[in-house]
Design a protein around this motif. Sequence first.
Motif, PDB file in Angstrom:
ATOM      1  N   VAL A 103       0.869  -1.168   0.000  1.00 53.56           N
ATOM      2  CA  VAL A 103       0.000   0.000   0.000  1.00 53.56           C
ATOM      3  C   VAL A 103       0.908   1.219   0.000  1.00 53.56           C
ATOM      4  CG1 VAL A 103      -1.950  -1.096   1.189  1.00 53.56           C
ATOM      5  CG2 VAL A 103      -0.133  -0.013   2.532  1.00 53.56           C
ATOM      6  N   SER A 104       0.364   2.359  -0.361  1.00 51.77           N
ATOM      7  CA  SER A 104       1.166   3.575  -0.278  1.00 51.77           C
ATOM      8  C   SER A 104       1.403   3.926   1.181  1.00 51.77           C
ATOM      9  CB  SER A 104       0.449   4.736  -0.972  1.00 51.77           C
ATOM     10  OG  SER A 104      -0.671   5.150  -0.204  1.00 51.77           O
ATOM     11  N   LEU A 105       2.429   4.714   1.445  1.00 46.43           N
ATOM     12  CA  LEU A 105       2.703   5.144   2.813  1.00 46.43           C
ATOM     13  C   LEU A 105       1.528   5.937   3.369  1.00 46.43           C
ATOM     14  CD1 LEU A 105       4.596   5.348   5.209  1.00 46.43           C
ATOM     15  CD2 LEU A 105       5.759   7.269   4.086  1.00 46.43           C
ATOM     16  N   LYS A 106       0.887   6.720   2.549  1.00 49.16           N
ATOM     17  CA  LYS A 106      -0.289   7.470   2.993  1.00 49.16           C
ATOM     18  C   LYS A 106      -1.384   6.518   3.473  1.00 49.16           C
ATOM     19  CE  LYS A 106      -3.764  10.730   1.221  1.00 49.16           C
ATOM     20  NZ  LYS A 106      -4.194  11.500   0.037  1.00 49.16           N
ATOM     21  N   ASP A 107      -1.686   5.499   2.661  1.00 47.43           N
ATOM     22  CA  ASP A 107      -2.705   4.527   3.059  1.00 47.43           C
ATOM     23  C   ASP A 107      -2.270   3.756   4.303  1.00 47.43           C
ATOM     24  OD1 ASP A 107      -4.031   5.398   0.846  1.00 47.43           O
ATOM     25  OD2 ASP A 107      -4.084   3.475  -0.193  1.00 47.43           O
ATOM     26  N   ALA A 108      -0.978   3.430   4.374  1.00 45.60           N
ATOM     27  CA  ALA A 108      -0.468   2.707   5.541  1.00 45.60           C
ATOM     28  C   ALA A 108      -0.658   3.519   6.810  1.00 45.60           C
ATOM     29  CB  ALA A 108       1.008   2.373   5.338  1.00 45.60           C
ATOM     30  N   LEU A 109      -0.456   4.825   6.732  1.00 44.51           N
ATOM     31  CA  LEU A 109      -0.651   5.675   7.910  1.00 44.51           C
ATOM     32  C   LEU A 109      -2.105   5.661   8.358  1.00 44.51           C
ATOM     33  CD1 LEU A 109       1.655   8.666   6.956  1.00 44.51           C
ATOM     34  CD2 LEU A 109       1.867   7.287   9.034  1.00 44.51           C
ATOM     35  N   TYR A 110      -3.029   5.737   7.426  1.00 45.33           N
ATOM     36  CA  TYR A 110      -4.448   5.677   7.793  1.00 45.33           C
ATOM     37  C   TYR A 110      -4.779   4.350   8.462  1.00 45.33           C
ATOM     38  CZ  TYR A 110      -6.350   9.988   5.783  1.00 45.33           C
ATOM     39  OH  TYR A 110      -6.670  11.308   5.550  1.00 45.33           O
ATOM     40  N   ILE A 111      -4.281   3.250   7.909  1.00 46.26           N
ATOM     41  CA  ILE A 111      -4.555   1.931   8.495  1.00 46.26           C
ATOM     42  C   ILE A 111      -3.906   1.822   9.868  1.00 46.26           C
ATOM     43  CG2 ILE A 111      -4.236  -0.552   8.205  1.00 46.26           C
ATOM     44  CD1 ILE A 111      -4.195  -0.014   5.146  1.00 46.26           C
ATOM     45  N   LEU A 112      -2.695   2.355  10.009  1.00 43.85           N
ATOM     46  CA  LEU A 112      -1.984   2.350  11.296  1.00 43.85           C
ATOM     47  C   LEU A 112      -2.805   3.051  12.369  1.00 43.85           C
ATOM     48  CD1 LEU A 112       0.983   2.027  12.738  1.00 43.85           C
ATOM     49  CD2 LEU A 112       1.066   4.494  12.322  1.00 43.85           C
ATOM     50  N   ILE A 113      -3.325   4.228  12.040  1.00 43.70           N
ATOM     51  CA  ILE A 113      -3.986   5.071  13.031  1.00 43.70           C
ATOM     52  C   ILE A 113      -5.406   4.607  13.325  1.00 43.70           C
ATOM     53  CG2 ILE A 113      -4.862   7.420  13.422  1.00 43.70           C
ATOM     54  CD1 ILE A 113      -2.324   8.330  11.757  1.00 43.70           C
ATOM     55  N   VAL A 114      -6.158   4.248  12.289  1.00 49.26           N
ATOM     56  CA  VAL A 114      -7.568   3.896  12.483  1.00 49.26           C
ATOM     57  C   VAL A 114      -7.731   2.453  12.923  1.00 49.26           C
ATOM     58  CG1 VAL A 114      -9.824   3.732  11.365  1.00 49.26           C
ATOM     59  CG2 VAL A 114      -8.302   5.646  10.829  1.00 49.26           C
ATOM     60  N   LYS A 115      -7.127   1.523  12.210  1.00 52.41           N
ATOM     61  CA  LYS A 115      -7.244   0.103  12.533  1.00 52.41           C
ATOM     62  C   LYS A 115      -6.293  -0.304  13.646  1.00 52.41           C
ATOM     63  CE  LYS A 115      -8.155  -4.328  12.058  1.00 52.41           C
ATOM     64  NZ  LYS A 115      -9.382  -4.899  12.661  1.00 52.41           N
ATOM     65  N   SER A 116      -5.220   0.473  13.844  1.00 50.95           N
ATOM     66  CA  SER A 116      -4.174   0.147  14.807  1.00 50.95           C
ATOM     67  C   SER A 116      -3.524  -1.191  14.456  1.00 50.95           C
ATOM     68  CB  SER A 116      -4.732   0.110  16.241  1.00 50.95           C
ATOM     69  OG  SER A 116      -3.707   0.223  17.188  1.00 50.95           O
ATOM     70  N   ALA A 117      -3.264  -1.367  13.170  1.00 50.42           N
ATOM     71  CA  ALA A 117      -2.751  -2.646  12.670  1.00 50.42           C
ATOM     72  C   ALA A 117      -1.273  -2.803  12.996  1.00 50.42           C
ATOM     73  CB  ALA A 117      -2.977  -2.741  11.164  1.00 50.42           C
ATOM     74  N   ASN A 118      -0.945  -3.890  13.682  1.00 50.93           N
ATOM     75  CA  ASN A 118       0.436  -4.124  14.097  1.00 50.93           C
ATOM     76  C   ASN A 118       1.331  -4.550  12.938  1.00 50.93           C
ATOM     77  OD1 ASN A 118      -0.198  -3.569  16.820  1.00 50.93           O
ATOM     78  ND2 ASN A 118      -1.016  -5.624  17.058  1.00 50.93           N
ATOM     79  N   ASP A 119       0.773  -5.271  11.956  1.00 53.15           N
ATOM     80  CA  ASP A 119       1.575  -5.637  10.793  1.00 53.15           C
ATOM     81  C   ASP A 119       1.971  -4.395   9.998  1.00 53.15           C
ATOM     82  OD1 ASP A 119      -1.083  -5.216  10.028  1.00 53.15           O
ATOM     83  OD2 ASP A 119      -1.085  -6.803   8.511  1.00 53.15           O
ATOM     84  N   ILE A 120       1.059  -3.444   9.886  1.00 54.85           N
ATOM     85  CA  ILE A 120       1.347  -2.203   9.175  1.00 54.85           C
ATOM     86  C   ILE A 120       2.404  -1.389   9.929  1.00 54.85           C
ATOM     87  CG2 ILE A 120       0.383   0.066   8.612  1.00 54.85           C
ATOM     88  CD1 ILE A 120      -0.310  -1.918   6.504  1.00 54.85           C
ATOM     89  N   ALA A 121       2.352  -1.395  11.256  1.00 58.47           N
ATOM     90  CA  ALA A 121       3.353  -0.666  12.041  1.00 58.47           C
ATOM     91  C   ALA A 121       4.755  -1.174  11.728  1.00 58.47           C
ATOM     92  CB  ALA A 121       3.064  -0.791  13.533  1.00 58.47           C
ATOM     93  N   VAL A 122       4.923  -2.488  11.673  1.00 55.05           N
ATOM     94  CA  VAL A 122       6.237  -3.066  11.372  1.00 55.05           C
ATOM     95  C   VAL A 122       6.623  -2.791   9.924  1.00 55.05           C
ATOM     96  CG1 VAL A 122       7.524  -5.227  11.165  1.00 55.05           C
ATOM     97  CG2 VAL A 122       6.102  -4.811  13.168  1.00 55.05           C
ATOM     98  N   ALA A 123       5.665  -2.919   9.002  1.00 52.97           N
ATOM     99  CA  ALA A 123       5.948  -2.657   7.589  1.00 52.97           C
ATOM    100  C   ALA A 123       6.389  -1.208   7.382  1.00 52.97           C
ATOM    101  CB  ALA A 123       4.718  -2.971   6.743  1.00 52.97           C
ATOM    102  N   ILE A 124       5.730  -0.277   8.064  1.00 51.91           N
ATOM    103  CA  ILE A 124       6.136   1.134   7.989  1.00 51.91           C
ATOM    104  C   ILE A 124       7.554   1.297   8.532  1.00 51.91           C
ATOM    105  CG2 ILE A 124       5.730   3.395   9.030  1.00 51.91           C
ATOM    106  CD1 ILE A 124       2.733   2.867   8.778  1.00 51.91           C
ATOM    107  N   ALA A 125       7.828   0.671   9.675  1.00 52.39           N
ATOM    108  CA  ALA A 125       9.154   0.789  10.288  1.00 52.39           C
ATOM    109  C   ALA A 125      10.230   0.263   9.354  1.00 52.39           C
ATOM    110  CB  ALA A 125       9.183   0.041  11.619  1.00 52.39           C
ATOM    111  N   GLU A 126       9.957  -0.859   8.701  1.00 49.89           N
ATOM    112  CA  GLU A 126      10.939  -1.447   7.790  1.00 49.89           C
ATOM    113  C   GLU A 126      11.125  -0.606   6.533  1.00 49.89           C
ATOM    114  OE1 GLU A 126      10.292  -6.174   8.939  1.00 49.89           O
ATOM    115  OE2 GLU A 126       9.137  -5.276   7.297  1.00 49.89           O
ATOM    116  N   THR A 127      10.101   0.166   6.171  1.00 53.35           N
ATOM    117  CA  THR A 127      10.168   1.006   4.973  1.00 53.35           C
ATOM    118  C   THR A 127      10.843   2.337   5.260  1.00 53.35           C
ATOM    119  OG1 THR A 127       8.133   0.018   4.088  1.00 53.35           O
ATOM    120  CG2 THR A 127       8.788   2.164   3.198  1.00 53.35           C
ATOM    121  N   VAL A 128      10.470   2.967   6.366  1.00 50.78           N
ATOM    122  CA  VAL A 128      10.963   4.310   6.689  1.00 50.78           C
ATOM    123  C   VAL A 128      12.353   4.256   7.312  1.00 50.78           C
ATOM    124  CG1 VAL A 128      10.489   6.395   8.044  1.00 50.78           C
ATOM    125  CG2 VAL A 128       8.620   5.208   6.868  1.00 50.78           C
ATOM    126  N   GLY A 129      12.630   3.225   8.102  1.00 51.69           N
ATOM    127  CA  GLY A 129      13.970   3.015   8.646  1.00 51.69           C
ATOM    128  C   GLY A 129      14.739   2.047   7.776  1.00 51.69           C
TER     129      GLY A 129
END
Length: 385
Positions: free
Chosen positions: A97-123
């Motif tokens: 998903v795009s980083l923008k979509d990932a942020l929405y899923i992170l914040i609204v759904k509080s998805a833990n898989d997305i949190a790690v995926a974001i971390a691996e992408t941004v870091g």
Amino acid sequence: MPLVRRFLLALVLYLAALVPVWATPLLVVDRANLDVLYAQDAGKPWHPASLTKLMTAYVVFEQLALGTVTLETPVKISRNAWNQAASKSGLEIDSTVSLKDALYILIVKSANDIAVAIAETVGTDEADFVAKMNDAARRMGLTATHFVNPHGLHDPAQVTSARDLAIIALYIEQSFPQYMPMFDTGVVNLGKQRMESNNGLLEGFAGTTGMKTGYVCASGLNIVATVDRDGRRLLAVVLGGSSARERNERAAGLFLEALDGRLRPTGQNILALTNAVGAPPTDMRPLICGKEAKAYVAAQEAEFPMGLGDNPSYLTEEIQLSEYTAVDLGRLRTGIAFPRPRPAHMPMFSTPPAVESASVDGTLRPSIPVSGVNVALPRPRPADL
């Protein structure tokens, strides 16, 4: 009432009387001037659970401002991300998903898989991203806060306080106001999935603008919430609730007390509150998920029955939830340009001014008053189809 039911009820009430009602952390801040309106154990070390994701989002916002990533950067679900415990996005391994979509899923759904995926992408990897989280905490002066992961699944060393959580939320609004609509969103649609926020204030308390909820057994049920109402700009933190009802109703009740003048400035700025540095974090597991849970919940319900059964509720408005549609881009293939269909109604974010980033001066300032802060009460909920 049958004899057995009477006995069970009497037993529950007896056990409830044996379990003390805990004074869990509560905090109310006036966002316009950073005045503390109420503080109870605001510096007590506490496990943040998914409130961790406030800092996860903040680090991403900083990296967006620095230009290391963009809102269109693809975020891939690695096997490591996919293996995280629920709550999860439902995306398969290698889906993007795009980083923008990932942020929405992170914040609204509080998805833990997305949190790690974001971390691996941004870091450079998850550990590098967590180091960025702790660096931001240091720059913000969060003396009770230490992060071990980007999602908030329980780790004994993952710790914060109500005071520190409030400061993270204030920094997000001050430094990156263009992303605040993400925290106001109540639903993310992804394919056939409809992911709803656990923040009950978004659909029941007019003027709510976000931000985040969290829960693990060791923390109880937590919330950081913001409200713009009657010309006031308020923030509340409630930690350690015994139920979502208690957490949400307590936050709404604190807002109402502030709005009608029962909570007044204490003479302290949020930055002046001290943390109990070095004290061990409270572990709520025996009371929330252990053998004492039934009696503890009964005691909490007796102490704070708002919204329970025939008792009145503070969450009475009917508000239409803001919705966002995310797009599963499918599996990422190296060297192939992927399509990017976008719904026509997507909000646009402006480029953040550099002077409004904590990475520049590290100073938390009183919020600039926003015109038109009053909201129409209530906004009608659409009729059921």
